[in-house]
Scaffold this active site. Structure first.
Site, PDB file in Angstrom:
ATOM      1  N   CYS A 244      -3.297   3.976   9.552  1.00 22.27           N
ATOM      2  CA  CYS A 244      -2.036   3.407  10.058  1.00 22.27           C
ATOM      3  C   CYS A 244      -1.376   4.243  11.139  1.00 22.27           C
ATOM      4  O   CYS A 244      -0.198   4.037  11.437  1.00 22.27           O
ATOM      5  CB  CYS A 244      -1.059   3.231   8.895  1.00 22.27           C
TER       6      CYS A 244
ATOM      7  N   CYS B 243      -1.178   8.287   7.627  1.00 27.34           N
ATOM      8  CA  CYS B 243      -2.524   8.047   7.118  1.00 27.34           C
ATOM      9  C   CYS B 243      -3.455   7.650   8.269  1.00 27.34           C
ATOM     10  O   CYS B 243      -3.024   7.086   9.270  1.00 27.34           O
ATOM     11  CB  CYS B 243      -2.503   6.917   6.092  1.00 27.34           C
TER      12      CYS B 243
ATOM     13  N   CYS C  10       8.093   4.316   5.822  1.00 27.47           N
ATOM     14  CA  CYS C  10       7.260   4.196   4.615  1.00 27.47           C
ATOM     15  C   CYS C  10       8.041   3.611   3.446  1.00 27.47           C
ATOM     16  O   CYS C  10       7.452   3.210   2.450  1.00 27.47           O
ATOM     17  CB  CYS C  10       6.794   5.557   4.126  1.00 27.47           C
TER      18      CYS C  10
ATOM     19  N   CYS D 121       0.838  -1.199   0.000  1.00 29.79           N
ATOM     20  CA  CYS D 121       0.000   0.000   0.000  1.00 29.79           C
ATOM     21  C   CYS D 121       0.875   1.253   0.000  1.00 29.79           C
ATOM     22  O   CYS D 121       0.653   2.191  -0.765  1.00 29.79           O
ATOM     23  CB  CYS D 121      -0.936  -0.032   1.210  1.00 29.79           C
ATOM     24  N   CYS D 122       1.915   1.278   0.856  1.00 35.27           N
ATOM     25  CA  CYS D 122       2.831   2.428   0.882  1.00 35.27           C
ATOM     26  C   CYS D 122       3.559   2.569  -0.449  1.00 35.27           C
ATOM     27  O   CYS D 122       3.820   3.679  -0.905  1.00 35.27           O
ATOM     28  CB  CYS D 122       3.859   2.279   2.004  1.00 35.27           C
TER      29      CYS D 122
HETATM   30  S1  SF4 Z   1       0.532   4.554   5.711  1.00 32.94           S
HETATM   31 FE1  SF4 Z   1      -1.058   2.950   5.575  1.00 32.94          FE
HETATM   32  S2  SF4 Z   1      -2.769   3.754   4.305  1.00 32.94           S
HETATM   33 FE2  SF4 Z   1      -0.947   5.113   4.076  1.00 32.94          FE
HETATM   34  S3  SF4 Z   1       0.008   4.397   2.227  1.00 32.94           S
HETATM   35 FE3  SF4 Z   1       1.038   3.306   3.923  1.00 32.94          FE
HETATM   36  S4  SF4 Z   1      -0.107   1.384   4.311  1.00 32.94           S
HETATM   37 FE4  SF4 Z   1      -1.353   2.723   2.934  1.00 32.94          FE
END
Ligand code: SF4
Length: 224
Positions: free
Chosen positions: A201, A198, A220, A115-116
């Protein structure tokens, strides 16, 4: 095999002895307008934005809009743009709808690295492809992974120069500057969030342990 890091003594000589303002001035003089300040609306960026725009009012600031930032973060973004009469450049990955269609629902729970990668790392690469250097709010005492952060160095991962003008600042230094200059800052800091990412998270915590709490992830992938 990656190319050898370039040597540029005009950038790096004596950098560790420079103040934050002096580091920024050196970067602006050398790179503006091919210089980006990365803003994720942490307290450090409140300071850096103020220092940078005093040196160069047209300096470029960008943010990675993951689409799942806190409402308070979006409000801070607007407040900063108003205060400095400027516009930050927003970089985004695929939409949340596209992500769900391709990778399934709530990817951040099942695979936060992926996701990151989609929402942060890929847009960051695209943004940094536009410039020759970037400035970040990393401080050495934020985390063991950041303890050796130089003030100016070649960023081999992105193939551009990188500056961390606040590398030797403490959190107390940051807050002193914010209050002395009455700067806008993310109100989540007053509610126990030392580090803000986010919504999915981030939980309140006194340090970066509030990011991806409980799953062992600590960065990240932007600075490693
Ligand atoms: S912090 Fe969480 S929601 Fe944001 S990009 Fe990374 S995994 Fe995705």
């Amino acid at each position: 095999m990656s190319a050898a890091a370039p040597i540029d003594s005009t950038l790096t000589d004596g950098a560790e002895e420079l103040s934050a303002e002096q580091v920024l001035a050196r970067m602006v003089e050398r790179f503006h307008p091919r210089l980006f300040l990365a803003c994720s609306f942490q307290q450090e960026e409140s300071v850096l934005i103020d220092l940078l725009l005093r040196i160069e009012p047209e300096a470029r600031i960008f943010t990675l809009d993951t689409g799942v930032l806190f409402p308070e973060t979006y409000e801070t973004w607007r407040a900063m743009e108003q205060r400095y009469d400027t516009q930050f450049e927003a970089w985004r990955g695929m939409t949340l709808e596209q992500q769900e269609a391709e990778f399934g629902p709530e990817l951040w729970k099942r695979n936060p690295d992926q996701c990151c990668s989609i929402r942060k790392v890929t847009p960051l690469k695209e943004a940094l492809g536009e410039v020759d250097a970037w400035v970040v709010g990393v401080r050495r005492d934020q985390a063991p992974t950041r303890a050796d952060t130089p003030k100016i160095a070649w960023d081999a991962k992105h193939g551009i120069w990188k500056a961390a003008p606040l590398a030797d600042w403490s959190e107390r230094d940051v807050w002193r500057y914010i209050h002395e200059h009455d700067l806008p800052y993310n109100p989540l800091h007053d509610r126990g969030y030392a580090s803000i990412g986010c919504t999915h998270c981030t939980v309140p915590a006194a340090d970066r342990s509030g990011r991806w709490a409980g799953n062992g992830k600590v960065e990240c992938g932007l600075h490693g």
